[in-house]
Design an enzyme around this catalytic site. Structure first.
Site, PDB file in Angstrom:
ATOM      1  N   GLY A   1       0.760  -1.238   0.000  1.00  0.00           N
ATOM      2  CA  GLY A   1       0.000   0.000   0.000  1.00  0.00           C
ATOM      3  C   GLY A   1       0.790   1.287   0.000  1.00  0.00           C
TER       4      GLY A   1
ATOM      5  N   PRO B   1       4.524  -5.208  -0.821  1.00  0.00           N
ATOM      6  CG  PRO B   1       6.701  -4.378  -0.876  1.00  0.00           C
ATOM      7  CD  PRO B   1       5.854  -5.468  -0.295  1.00  0.00           C
ATOM      8  N   GLY B   2       3.534  -3.750  -3.901  1.00  0.00           N
ATOM      9  CA  GLY B   2       3.415  -3.994  -5.339  1.00  0.00           C
ATOM     10  C   GLY B   2       3.730  -2.711  -6.088  1.00  0.00           C
ATOM     11  NE  ARG B   3      -0.436   2.229  -5.779  1.00  0.00           N
ATOM     12  CZ  ARG B   3      -1.560   2.214  -6.502  1.00  0.00           C
ATOM     13  NH1 ARG B   3      -1.570   2.763  -7.691  1.00  0.00           N
ATOM     14  NH2 ARG B   3      -2.660   1.684  -6.027  1.00  0.00           N
TER      15      ARG B   3
ATOM     16  NE  ARG C   1      -3.863   2.917 -11.150  1.00  0.00           N
ATOM     17  CZ  ARG C   1      -3.639   4.082 -10.583  1.00  0.00           C
ATOM     18  NH1 ARG C   1      -3.142   5.090 -11.296  1.00  0.00           N
ATOM     19  NH2 ARG C   1      -3.897   4.273  -9.312  1.00  0.00           N
TER      20      ARG C   1
ATOM     21  CE1 TYR D   1      -9.534   1.977  -8.890  1.00  0.00           C
ATOM     22  CE2 TYR D   1      -7.557   2.225 -10.215  1.00  0.00           C
ATOM     23  CZ  TYR D   1      -8.464   1.417  -9.551  1.00  0.00           C
ATOM     24  OH  TYR D   1      -8.271   0.067  -9.549  1.00  0.00           O
TER      25      TYR D   1
ATOM     26  CB  CYS E   1     -16.050   3.834 -29.300  1.00  0.00           C
ATOM     27  SG  CYS E   1     -15.300   3.736 -30.899  1.00  0.00           S
ATOM     28  CD  GLU E   2     -16.534   3.840 -22.225  1.00  0.00           C
ATOM     29  OE1 GLU E   2     -16.756   2.907 -23.015  1.00  0.00           O
ATOM     30  OE2 GLU E   2     -16.984   3.894 -21.086  1.00  0.00           O
TER      31      GLU E   2
ATOM     32  CE1 TYR F   1      -2.343  -3.555  -8.364  1.00  0.00           C
ATOM     33  CE2 TYR F   1      -1.163  -1.583  -7.686  1.00  0.00           C
ATOM     34  CZ  TYR F   1      -1.619  -2.857  -7.424  1.00  0.00           C
ATOM     35  OH  TYR F   1      -1.336  -3.428  -6.210  1.00  0.00           O
TER      36      TYR F   1
HETATM   37  N1  LLP Z   1      -1.577  -7.070  -0.556  1.00  0.00           N
HETATM   38  C1  LLP Z   1      -2.899  -7.140  -0.758  1.00  0.00           C
HETATM   39  C2  LLP Z   1      -3.684  -8.098  -0.007  1.00  0.00           C
HETATM   40  C3  LLP Z   1      -3.518  -6.272  -1.656  1.00  0.00           C
HETATM   41  O1  LLP Z   1      -4.829  -6.331  -1.811  1.00  0.00           O
HETATM   42  C4  LLP Z   1      -2.732  -5.357  -2.391  1.00  0.00           C
HETATM   43  C5  LLP Z   1      -3.350  -4.472  -3.377  1.00  0.00           C
HETATM   44  C6  LLP Z   1      -1.345  -5.346  -2.177  1.00  0.00           C
HETATM   45  C7  LLP Z   1      -0.807  -6.212  -1.253  1.00  0.00           C
HETATM   46  C8  LLP Z   1      -0.419  -4.424  -2.912  1.00  0.00           C
HETATM   47  O2  LLP Z   1      -0.670  -3.087  -2.678  1.00  0.00           O
HETATM   48  P1  LLP Z   1       0.299  -1.959  -3.292  1.00  0.00           P
HETATM   49  O3  LLP Z   1       1.618  -2.036  -2.582  1.00  0.00           O
HETATM   50  O4  LLP Z   1       0.459  -2.267  -4.739  1.00  0.00           O
HETATM   51  O5  LLP Z   1      -0.424  -0.695  -3.058  1.00  0.00           O
HETATM   52  N2  LLP Z   1      -5.905  -1.399  -9.133  1.00  0.00           N
HETATM   53  C9  LLP Z   1      -5.645  -0.388  -8.131  1.00  0.00           C
HETATM   54  C10 LLP Z   1      -4.868  -0.950  -6.969  1.00  0.00           C
HETATM   55  C11 LLP Z   1      -5.561  -2.094  -6.282  1.00  0.00           C
HETATM   56  C12 LLP Z   1      -4.732  -2.622  -5.152  1.00  0.00           C
HETATM   57  C13 LLP Z   1      -5.309  -3.870  -4.650  1.00  0.00           C
HETATM   58  N3  LLP Z   1      -4.580  -4.502  -3.629  1.00  0.00           N
HETATM   59  C14 LLP Z   1      -4.919   0.778  -8.772  1.00  0.00           C
HETATM   60  O6  LLP Z   1      -4.706   0.766  -9.976  1.00  0.00           O
HETATM   61  O7  LLP Z   1      -4.586   1.743  -8.111  1.00  0.00           O
END
Ligand code: LLP
Length: 467
Positions: free
Chosen positions: A266, A312-314, A351, A355, A382-383, A411
């Site tokens: 997150g 962490p992902g993002r 996105r 959002y 087309c949107e 994402y």
């Molecule tokens: N762990 C869990 C259980 C999660 O649900 C998520 C993200 C993460 C880790 C990773 O979070 P991050 O570090 O990437 O913030 N599609 C949306 C984001 C959805 C995130 C869902 N869960 C976007 O484009 O902003």
């Protein structure tokens, strides 16, 4: 305190300069470079639209989290790359080489990870509604842990694990009721959430008791994820404290020792100057704050310090990526706005549509020029809502200009789609100026590969060809 802050600020500035030099820079031709590769050359070689990822940045981010856990917590934990942010075989390879684990949320992500040779024991499986076959695939592959999200799911894991003669490690996803300041759709741990068992209403405790009564399920501890794109350290600390308080209650009431605590992901990234720009090394502070809270609570409450996981992902892959587009139609509506349309759109980046996300675009071959106007970047779908961003500051863009949109590593590809049967762009990975495909371009044949025309439709005319 002041000196400490002063030092941190200086360290942050220094690291920020390093980051700017390492990932994105403007070269002597005035072209944007990523990871040492000139975007103009990339566009010539691979075409547009194109996702480009800087390998060094990804590895550096993984390393920052891994090394912080090692340094501040004696390595008693594991960083999991939240692969939903960007999943492809090469990403799992990099994560494995960097000695971190991965979280997956579907059979498809699990399959991709295993196909890349990622060790199943370092995979955590998530999902609020894992399907029977996904659980079957996860358990038979031997995933390290399943993060259970419903009582019915505990039943399913028990049954499948028993069939395989295994005892499956699980965590329970709990909802500690922490509000994080972010967009509502990406806030996942409030009380009204499809994710997790609520601590407040007692369902988390009930689920834990239930899991403890199962023979083929081993409850190791708890998981929480409070949302995404969050900058406030305090939200994470609060969630960690609430989880540890719950762990203390579980010990007191049920003698249950929480062996593992997974605090999710997150951490926010820079998209525009409204966001904080945190250099890779700066993210250590988030983990340090989490570790501090866990240690304080564990020691204060006489609990075992749990094996600690973060996901962490993002923040690992977001700023590592950009998308390159070619400008097509430019439409000025006097007194209203100017649209700069590109050869991509919501099919490679949904996105904004989802959002109202904000981005920073740059004219990649004229990156030194001063912006002169405010435009909306439109896609080709087309949107009407098919925009990449609004309120973008750009020099006057002309058809044929190369446009780079920054911070699109997370994402974007992972949420891409074939709306209007547009092709999902390929992904290239850049290392020391060299770029290679990690996801090849789609073809029109790919689009029609699974299409079927039933025999009854092969004749001409809706009435089957009769007169
Ligand atoms: N762990 C869990 C259980 C999660 O649900 C998520 C993200 C993460 C880790 C990773 O979070 P991050 O570090 O990437 O913030 N599609 C949306 C984001 C959805 C995130 C869902 N869960 C976007 O484009 O902003």
């Amino acid at each position: 305190m002041k000196t400490q802050n002063g030092r941190n600020a200086a360290a942050l500035r220094k690291a920020e300069e390093m980051n700017a030099r390492d990932t994105l820079k403007v070269n002597e031709k005035g072209h944007l470079e990523i990871g040492g590769a000139d975007c103009v050359d990339l566009a010539k070689k691979f075409g547009t639209p194109l996702y480009v990822f800087d390998e060094a940045y990804i590895r550096r981010m993984m390393g920052v989290y891994r090394d912080t856990l090692e340094r501040e917590y004696g390595g008693n934990g594991l960083v999991l790359y939240a692969s939903k942010a960007f999943s492809c075989e090469a990403m799992y390879r990099i994560a494995d080489q960097e000695n971190i684990g991965a979280d997956v949320v579907s059979g498809g992500e699990l399959y991709t990870a295993l196909k890349a040779g990622f060790p199943a024991s370092k995979i955590y499986m998530h999902g609020n509604n894992k399907l029977d076959y996904e659980l079957e695939e996860a358990i038979s592959a031997g995933v390290g842990c399943i993060v259970a999200d419903a009582v019915t799911e505990i039943d399913k894991i028990e049954r499948i694990a028993a069939e395989h003669g295994k005892v499956q490690n699980i965590l329970l996803r709990i909802n500690p009721g922490v509000e994080a300041h972010t967009h509502a759709y990406i806030q996942t741990a409030k009380t009204d959430s499809k994710f997790g068992f609520s601590v407040a209403d007692g369902t988390a405790e009930e689920a834990a008791e239930y899991a403890l009564s199962q023979a083929h399920v081993c409850l190791r501890g708890f998981h929480c994820h409070i949302g995404s794109q969050i900058f406030e350290k305090q939200s994470f600390v609060l969630a960690a404290e609430k989880c540890m308080a719950f762990a203390a209650e579980m010990k007191e009431r049920h003698g249950f020792v929480t062996e593992e605590l997974n605090l999710g992901g997150g951490f926010g990234i820079w998209y525009t100057d409204e966001d904080r720009k945190i250099p890779p090394e700066g993210y250590a502070e988030y983990l340090e704050a989490l570790i501090g809270a866990v240690v304080r609570c564990a020691d204060g409450k006489g609990l075992k310090r749990p094996f600690l996981l973060i996901e962490p992902g993002r923040s690992i892959v977001g700023e590592a990526g950009i998308t390159l587009y070619t400008v097509g139609a430019v439409k000025n509506i006097p007194g209203v706005r100017k649209y700069v349309a590109v050869d991509g759109g919501m099919f490679d980046n949904p996105r904004y549509a989802l959002y109202q996300a904000k981005y920073t675009p740059v004219l990649a071959a004229r990156a030194n020029e001063t912006p002169t106007e405010i435009v909306s970047i439109a896609g080709k779908c087309c949107e009407s809502g098919d925009l990449i961003c609004t309120g973008a500051n750009l020099p006057a863009a002309k058809p044929g200009d190369l446009l780079a949109v920054l911070s699109t590593g997370a994402y974007n590809y992972s949420m891409a789609m074939n709306y209007n049967r547009n092709l999902i762009p390929p992904c290239v990975l850049v290392k020391d100026g060299r770029a290679e495909y990690i996801v090849r371009p789609q073809s029109y044949e790919d689009l029609t590969r699974n299409d079927v025309i039933p025999a009854r439709l092969s004749e001409k005319g809706a009435d089957g060809g009769k007169d």
